[in-house]
Design a protein around this motif. Structure first.
Motif, PDB file in Angstrom:
ATOM      1  N   TYR B   5       0.845  -1.191   0.000  1.00  0.00           N
ATOM      2  CA  TYR B   5       0.000   0.000   0.000  1.00  0.00           C
ATOM      3  C   TYR B   5       0.880   1.240   0.000  1.00  0.00           C
ATOM      4  O   TYR B   5       1.881   1.303   0.707  1.00  0.00           O
ATOM      5  CB  TYR B   5      -0.869  -0.008   1.256  1.00  0.00           C
ATOM      6  CG  TYR B   5      -1.831   1.159   1.352  1.00  0.00           C
ATOM      7  CD1 TYR B   5      -3.007   1.163   0.616  1.00  0.00           C
ATOM      8  CD2 TYR B   5      -1.543   2.257   2.161  1.00  0.00           C
ATOM      9  CE1 TYR B   5      -3.887   2.222   0.693  1.00  0.00           C
ATOM     10  CE2 TYR B   5      -2.423   3.322   2.246  1.00  0.00           C
ATOM     11  CZ  TYR B   5      -3.591   3.296   1.512  1.00  0.00           C
ATOM     12  OH  TYR B   5      -4.476   4.350   1.593  1.00  0.00           O
ATOM     13  N   ARG B  85     -17.515   0.251  -1.894  1.00  0.00           N
ATOM     14  CA  ARG B  85     -16.082   0.133  -2.184  1.00  0.00           C
ATOM     15  C   ARG B  85     -15.398  -0.766  -1.166  1.00  0.00           C
ATOM     16  O   ARG B  85     -14.509  -1.552  -1.508  1.00  0.00           O
ATOM     17  CB  ARG B  85     -15.416   1.511  -2.118  1.00  0.00           C
ATOM     18  CG  ARG B  85     -15.374   2.229  -3.440  1.00  0.00           C
ATOM     19  CD  ARG B  85     -14.666   3.562  -3.287  1.00  0.00           C
ATOM     20  NE  ARG B  85     -13.268   3.503  -3.688  1.00  0.00           N
ATOM     21  CZ  ARG B  85     -12.441   4.545  -3.585  1.00  0.00           C
ATOM     22  NH1 ARG B  85     -12.856   5.689  -3.060  1.00  0.00           N
ATOM     23  NH2 ARG B  85     -11.190   4.442  -3.973  1.00  0.00           N
ATOM     24  N   LYS B  89     -13.541  -4.316  -2.065  1.00  0.00           N
ATOM     25  CA  LYS B  89     -12.109  -4.507  -1.828  1.00  0.00           C
ATOM     26  C   LYS B  89     -11.854  -5.501  -0.689  1.00  0.00           C
ATOM     27  O   LYS B  89     -10.841  -6.205  -0.668  1.00  0.00           O
ATOM     28  CB  LYS B  89     -11.476  -3.148  -1.474  1.00  0.00           C
ATOM     29  CG  LYS B  89      -9.997  -3.182  -1.178  1.00  0.00           C
ATOM     30  CD  LYS B  89      -9.188  -3.290  -2.454  1.00  0.00           C
ATOM     31  CE  LYS B  89      -7.720  -3.558  -2.138  1.00  0.00           C
ATOM     32  NZ  LYS B  89      -6.931  -3.798  -3.353  1.00  0.00           N
ATOM     33  N   LEU B 124     -10.740  -5.697   6.105  1.00  0.00           N
ATOM     34  CA  LEU B 124     -10.092  -4.707   5.236  1.00  0.00           C
ATOM     35  C   LEU B 124      -9.148  -3.873   6.087  1.00  0.00           C
ATOM     36  O   LEU B 124      -9.486  -3.483   7.205  1.00  0.00           O
ATOM     37  CB  LEU B 124     -11.154  -3.809   4.585  1.00  0.00           C
ATOM     38  CG  LEU B 124     -10.648  -2.787   3.567  1.00  0.00           C
ATOM     39  CD1 LEU B 124     -10.080  -3.478   2.327  1.00  0.00           C
ATOM     40  CD2 LEU B 124     -11.772  -1.838   3.144  1.00  0.00           C
ATOM     41  N   GLN B 125      -7.978  -3.599   5.540  1.00  0.00           N
ATOM     42  CA  GLN B 125      -7.029  -2.769   6.276  1.00  0.00           C
ATOM     43  C   GLN B 125      -7.635  -1.393   6.514  1.00  0.00           C
ATOM     44  O   GLN B 125      -8.280  -0.821   5.639  1.00  0.00           O
ATOM     45  CB  GLN B 125      -5.728  -2.616   5.472  1.00  0.00           C
ATOM     46  CG  GLN B 125      -4.920  -3.905   5.312  1.00  0.00           C
ATOM     47  CD  GLN B 125      -5.283  -4.674   4.053  1.00  0.00           C
ATOM     48  OE1 GLN B 125      -6.463  -4.851   3.747  1.00  0.00           O
ATOM     49  NE2 GLN B 125      -4.286  -5.147   3.322  1.00  0.00           N
ATOM     50  N   TYR B 127      -6.344   1.500   6.523  1.00  0.00           N
ATOM     51  CA  TYR B 127      -5.956   2.600   5.632  1.00  0.00           C
ATOM     52  C   TYR B 127      -6.837   2.671   4.394  1.00  0.00           C
ATOM     53  O   TYR B 127      -7.114   3.760   3.893  1.00  0.00           O
ATOM     54  CB  TYR B 127      -4.474   2.558   5.256  1.00  0.00           C
ATOM     55  CG  TYR B 127      -3.873   1.198   4.969  1.00  0.00           C
ATOM     56  CD1 TYR B 127      -2.977   0.626   5.866  1.00  0.00           C
ATOM     57  CD2 TYR B 127      -4.166   0.501   3.801  1.00  0.00           C
ATOM     58  CE1 TYR B 127      -2.387  -0.611   5.614  1.00  0.00           C
ATOM     59  CE2 TYR B 127      -3.578  -0.727   3.536  1.00  0.00           C
ATOM     60  CZ  TYR B 127      -2.693  -1.293   4.446  1.00  0.00           C
ATOM     61  OH  TYR B 127      -2.113  -2.511   4.189  1.00  0.00           O
ATOM     62  N   TYR B 128      -7.318   1.520   3.903  1.00  0.00           N
ATOM     63  CA  TYR B 128      -8.233   1.578   2.760  1.00  0.00           C
ATOM     64  C   TYR B 128      -9.540   2.258   3.155  1.00  0.00           C
ATOM     65  O   TYR B 128     -10.066   3.099   2.435  1.00  0.00           O
ATOM     66  CB  TYR B 128      -8.541   0.175   2.234  1.00  0.00           C
ATOM     67  CG  TYR B 128      -7.486  -0.364   1.307  1.00  0.00           C
ATOM     68  CD1 TYR B 128      -7.213   0.272   0.095  1.00  0.00           C
ATOM     69  CD2 TYR B 128      -6.748  -1.492   1.634  1.00  0.00           C
ATOM     70  CE1 TYR B 128      -6.236  -0.207  -0.759  1.00  0.00           C
ATOM     71  CE2 TYR B 128      -5.767  -1.985   0.786  1.00  0.00           C
ATOM     72  CZ  TYR B 128      -5.518  -1.342  -0.403  1.00  0.00           C
ATOM     73  OH  TYR B 128      -4.553  -1.820  -1.248  1.00  0.00           O
ATOM     74  N   CYS B 129     -10.043   1.845   4.306  1.00  0.00           N
ATOM     75  CA  CYS B 129     -11.306   2.405   4.769  1.00  0.00           C
ATOM     76  C   CYS B 129     -11.191   3.933   4.885  1.00  0.00           C
ATOM     77  O   CYS B 129     -12.044   4.677   4.417  1.00  0.00           O
ATOM     78  CB  CYS B 129     -11.630   1.760   6.114  1.00  0.00           C
ATOM     79  SG  CYS B 129     -13.166   2.285   6.794  1.00  0.00           S
ATOM     80  N   GLU B 131      -8.987   5.884   3.415  1.00  0.00           N
ATOM     81  CA  GLU B 131      -8.776   6.487   2.096  1.00  0.00           C
ATOM     82  C   GLU B 131     -10.112   6.689   1.371  1.00  0.00           C
ATOM     83  O   GLU B 131     -10.370   7.741   0.773  1.00  0.00           O
ATOM     84  CB  GLU B 131      -7.856   5.587   1.259  1.00  0.00           C
ATOM     85  CG  GLU B 131      -7.528   6.156  -0.110  1.00  0.00           C
ATOM     86  CD  GLU B 131      -6.806   5.146  -1.006  1.00  0.00           C
ATOM     87  OE1 GLU B 131      -5.971   4.371  -0.501  1.00  0.00           O
ATOM     88  OE2 GLU B 131      -7.108   5.146  -2.219  1.00  0.00           O
ATOM     89  N   TYR B 132     -10.982   5.684   1.446  1.00  0.00           N
ATOM     90  CA  TYR B 132     -12.291   5.798   0.790  1.00  0.00           C
ATOM     91  C   TYR B 132     -13.117   6.909   1.437  1.00  0.00           C
ATOM     92  O   TYR B 132     -13.841   7.638   0.752  1.00  0.00           O
ATOM     93  CB  TYR B 132     -13.054   4.467   0.867  1.00  0.00           C
ATOM     94  CG  TYR B 132     -12.357   3.290   0.194  1.00  0.00           C
ATOM     95  CD1 TYR B 132     -11.316   3.492  -0.718  1.00  0.00           C
ATOM     96  CD2 TYR B 132     -12.739   1.985   0.466  1.00  0.00           C
ATOM     97  CE1 TYR B 132     -10.673   2.411  -1.315  1.00  0.00           C
ATOM     98  CE2 TYR B 132     -12.104   0.900  -0.136  1.00  0.00           C
ATOM     99  CZ  TYR B 132     -11.065   1.124  -1.021  1.00  0.00           C
ATOM    100  OH  TYR B 132     -10.439   0.056  -1.611  1.00  0.00           O
ATOM    101  N   ASP B 243      -5.334  -7.747  -0.615  1.00  0.00           N
ATOM    102  CA  ASP B 243      -3.998  -7.721  -1.243  1.00  0.00           C
ATOM    103  C   ASP B 243      -3.081  -8.836  -0.736  1.00  0.00           C
ATOM    104  O   ASP B 243      -1.868  -8.627  -0.630  1.00  0.00           O
ATOM    105  CB  ASP B 243      -3.273  -6.386  -0.995  1.00  0.00           C
ATOM    106  CG  ASP B 243      -4.051  -5.185  -1.491  1.00  0.00           C
ATOM    107  OD1 ASP B 243      -4.864  -5.347  -2.413  1.00  0.00           O
ATOM    108  OD2 ASP B 243      -3.835  -4.088  -0.949  1.00  0.00           O
TER     109      ASP B 243
END
Ligand SMILES: Cc1cc2nc3c(=O)[nH]c(=O)nc-3n(C[C@H](O)[C@H](O)[C@H](O)COP(=O)(O)OP(=O)(O)OC[C@H]3O[C@@H](n4cnc5c(N)ncnc54)[C@H](O)[C@@H]3O)c2cc1C
Lengths: 61, 537
Positions: B5, B85, B89, B124-125, B127-129, B131-132, B243
Motif C-alpha cells: 500500500y 467500495r 475490496k 479490510l485494512q 488505511y483503505y477504509c 482512504e475511501y 492484497d
C-alpha cells in the motif's frame, strides 16, 4: 424449586468411592482439570442460572 | 519491509483565516481525521451541517490497526457512500476455527442471515477504509473543509462556543466553534484539556501484531490458537486481509521486552513456526501492543462531544473499536442537527451520552470477557479455560463457552429515555431502542433495500395502506410516512417477519434508523407523543 440441599444420591458411599477411585492415580494437575470439567458438565446439565448462582455462592462461603 | 500500500500524502493548505489573522466562528469543528472523524464529517454533510476537520497529520492510518468491519457499521457507511467500495475490496469470510494445542477444538460458521444488503463481516485494512472516506469527503468539499497538518494544542470552553489554538506549519492561530466533535483518538488531547476521566482496565500482557504478505493457500478463515505447539502457553491468530496481506497476532506475555520482540531475528522464527518453514512471506508491518479497556466518564462536556477512541478504548478481540465508534456518530449527528436548528433542546445531546455510554459499557464488558478467556489471570481461571477447550472438542455444550473474541454486534438502547415502552404485544427483535433490520424491498418497480429508503429524518413505517397523510408533524419535527404494501413492497416477506408486521402495525423510526416506538394500530396522538419523546421533549 431452588437448589436441592437434601439427600438426593441413592447410595452415597458408592458415589463417593467412585469419585475418589477415579482420581486415585492422577497427579494434582490432572485432578484439577478433571474437577473443572466435571463442574462444567454438571453446570450445563443443570442449566438454570439461579440455581447455578446459588450453588456457586454456597461453595464460596 | 514490503509495502502493498502506498500511503497518500494530502496537501497542507494554509487557511484564509490563519493568513488574514482573523478569528472566525464556525458551526462545527471535528478534531481528528481518523476513521471516526471522517465518518462524522460525512454524516454532518448528510444532515446539512457544515464542518471543518482538523488533523495533525496528512495521511491515513499507519500500521496494523482495524481489520474487521461488521454489518451495522457497514450499513451506516453505506448511507455515506463508502460501503460498496469497502465490500468490494474487502475479504468476506464466515468460517472460524479454534485450535487447542495441536488439535482443532471446534469450527464455527457465521451463517450470515439472508436478505441483508451488507455482509455480516468483512476484513479490510484500516488505511483503505480511511482512504475511501477521504475520497468521499473531498467530493463534499462544499460542506466539509478538511485541513491537514492542523494540530489542536489548547482550548477554552465558553457558554455557547469553544475557542481553540491550532498549530500549523505556518504557526499558531485561533479558531472558534459553536460545537466541537472530538475524534482525536485514544490519547485525546481534547479529553485531557476538559479534564475528563478516562478509566478502566489495563491488561498486563503484550501482543505482537504482524501483517505479512504471502500467496500461501491458507483458507479465508479466522484461525485462533490457544496454547499452540509453535507458541506454548500463549494464544495466536491468523486472519486474511485484502492484497494477500495476513494479520498475525501473538500473545507475548507481560515480561516480553517490546523493543527486542519486534526485531526481525525474533519475529521471523515465530512466524515461520506458525506458518510452516516452507511458506514464503514478506513482513509488511510489525508492532507490539498493550491492550486496555476504558471509557470517558461523560461523552458530552457542554458543547464538546467525544466519539470513537477518544471516548472509549477496547481490546481488539471482537473487533469493536472502529465498529462502535462509527455507531457513536450514527447516534450523535441527527441530535446535534436538531439542537443546532433549535428544534430540540440541547438536553437531547445528553441522550447521546446515555445511549452510547451504555453501548460502550456493553463493548467493554464483551472485550474484557474475551480478554479474560484468552489470557487467564489466575491458575484457577486457566484450568477452567483449558477444561472448556478440551470439552469443546467432543461436546457441543462447551463450544459456546469458548471465547476467542465475540463478534461486534450493535447494542440496543433498551433502557433509553427516548424510547416509548411497548403497550402492545410484538414478536421478534425490533423492540424500541433496536437498530432497524434491513430487508429487500421493491420501490417504484425497482429492487432496493429498506435502510436505503428510510432517509435522514424520522419515519413512520406502516404495514398496510392507512393513513392518507404523507407526513406527520409535531411542531418543527416531522416524520415521513412509508406504507408497506403501498409506497414500498415487501419483496421477500422479510419485513413482515422481522418486524412482526401484522396489518396495521406502525413503527416510529429515528433518523439513525433505530426503533423509537411501535403500535398495533395507527393512532396519531400516540405517534406524536412518541415523536416528542424521541427528541427529548
Ligand atoms: C491491533 C489493532 C487491531 C484493531 N482491530 C480492529 C478491528 O478489527 N475492528 C475495529 O472495529 N477496530 C479495531 N481496532 C480499533 C480501531 O483501530 C480504532 O478504534 C479506530 O482507529 C478509532 O478511530 P478514531 O478515529 O476514533 O481514532 P484514530 O484512528 O486514532 O484517529 C485519531 C485522529 O486524530 C488525529 N489527532 C490526534 N490528536 C490531534 C490533535 N491534537 N489535533 C488534530 N488532530 C489530532 C490523529 O492524527 C488521528 O488521525 C484495532 C486497533 C488495533 C490497535
Amino acid at each position: 424449586m431452588g437448589l436441592n440441599l437434601r439427600k438426593n444420591i441413592k447410595n452415597p458411599d458408592d458415589f463417593y468411592q467412585e469419585l475418589i477411585d477415579m482420581q486415585r492415580n492422577m497427579n494434582d494437575d490432572e485432578v484439577e482439570l478433571m474437577n473443572a470439567k466435571l463442574i462444567l458438565i454438571l453446570c450445563n446439565h443443570i442449566g438454570d442460572q439461579e440455581i447455578l448462582s446459588e450453588a456457586m455462592r454456597l461453595a464460596r462461603d | 519491509m514490503l509495502n502493498t500500500y502506498t500511503w497518500p500524502e494530502y496537501a497542507y493548505v494554509q487557511s484564509d483565516e490563519q493568513r488574514n489573522n482573523q478569528v472566525k466562528r464556525h458551526p462545527a469543528i471535528i478534531i481528528g481525521a481518523g476513521l471516526i472523524g471522517l465518518t462524522a464529517a460525512l454524516e454532518c454533510a448528510r444532515h446539512g451541517i457544515r464542518s471543518i476537520i482538523l488533523d495533525d497529520n496528512n495521511t491515513v492510518s499507519i500500521g496494523s490497526r482495524a481489520v474487521c468491519y461488521a454489518k451495522r457499521p457497514l450499513e451506516i457507511l453505506d448511507r455515506l457512500g463508502v460501503a460498496d467500495r469497502m465490500v468490494e475490496k474487502g475479504i468476506s469470510w464466515k468460517v472460524g476455527k479454534v485450535f487447542f494445542k495441536e488439535n482443532l477444538a471446534y469450527e464455527f460458521d457465521l451463517l450470515p442471515e439472508e436478505g441483508h444488503k451488507m455482509p455480516a463481516m468483512i476484513n479490510l485494512q484500516q488505511y483503505y477504509c480511511e482512504e475511501y472516506l477521504v475520497d468521499e469527503v473531498l467530493r463534499h468539499s462544499d460542506m466539509i473543509d478538511l485541513r491537514w497538518k492542523h494540530k489542536v494544542i489548547s482550548l477554552t470552553q465558553h457558554d455557547d462556543y469553544t475557542s481553540l489554538q491550532v498549530e500549523t506549519p505556518d504557526g499558531v492561530f485561533a479558531m472558534e466553534s459553536d460545537w466541537l466533535i472530538a475524534c482525536d483518538g485514544a490519547n485525546s488531547k481534547t479529553r485531557e484539556l476538559v479534564h475528563a476521566e478516562f478509566t478502566g482496565k489495563f491488561f498486563q500482557d503484550r501482543f505482537l501484531i504482524a501483517d505479512v504478505v504471502m500467496k500461501a493457500n491458507f483458507p479465508t478463515e479466522r484461525w485462533f490458537w490457544f496454547d499452540p505447539l509453535f507458541h506454548r502457553n500463549q494464544s495466536a491468530l491468523l486472519h486474511k486481509q485484502a492484497d494477500d496481506v495476513w494479520r498475525l497476532d501473538f500473545q507475548m506475555g507481560w515480561d516480553t521486552d517490546p523493543k527486542e520482540a519486534v526485531k526481525p531475528e525474533n519475529v521471523m522464527p515465530l512466524i515461520k513456526a506458525m506458518l510452516g518453514s516452507d511458506v514464503e512471506f514478506d513482513l509488511e508491518w510489525v508492532s507490539i501492543y498493550q491492550f486496555a479497556c476504558r471509557r470517558i466518564d461523560n461523552f458530552r462536556y457542554g458543547r464538546i462531544v467525544f466519539a470513537g477512541d477518544a471516548a472509549h478504548q477496547v481490546s481488539p478481540f471482537g473487533a469493536r473499536g472502529a465498529n462502535t465508534g462509527i455507531q457513536d456518530i450514527d447516534n450523535l449527528i441527527w441530535k446535534l442537527k436538531l439542537v443546532m436548528d433549535g428544534k430540540a433542546s440541547d438536553q437531547l445531546l445528553d441522550s447521546y451520552n446515555e445511549e452510547r455510554a451504555f453501548a460502550a459499557d456493553d463493548n467493554l464488558l464483551n472485550s474484557t470477557r474475551s480478554t479474560d478467556f484468552i489470557t487467564p489471570k489466575s491458575k484457577g481461571s486457566r484450568i477452567f479455560r483449558n477444561a472448556v477447550l478440551e470439552l469443546s472438542k467432543k461436546y457441543e455444550f462447551a463450544r459456546p463457552l469458548v471465547n476467542s473474541g465475540r463478534l461486534s454486534m450493535p447494542t440496543p438502547y433498551i433502557h433509553s429515555s427516548l424510547n416509548t415502552v411497548d403497550e402492545d404485544d410484538f414478536e421478534g427483535a425490533m423492540r424500541p431502542g433496536t437498530n432497524c433490520a434491513d430487508a429487500p424491498i421493491v420501490v417504484d418497480g425497482k429492487d432496493g433495500w429498506l435502510l436505503n429508503n428510510l432517509g435522514d429524518g424520522f419515519t413512520v413505517l406502516v404495514f398496510g395502506d392507512k393513513p392518507e397523510d404523507a407526513v406527520i408533524k409535531s411542531g418543527d419535527i416531522s416524520a415521513k410516512v412509508i406504507r408497506i404494501g403501498h409506497d414500498i413492497q415487501d419483496k421477500a416477506g422479510l419485513l413482515n417477519t422481522r418486524y412482526d408486521g401484522r396489518d396495521g402495525s406502525v413503527y416510529l423510526i429515528r433518523p439513525d434508523h433505530h426503533v423509537a416506538a411501535r403500535f398495533r394500530k395507527f393512532d396519531k396522538n400516540k405517534i406524536l407523543a412518541a415523536l416528542n419523546r424521541a427528541v427529548g421533549q
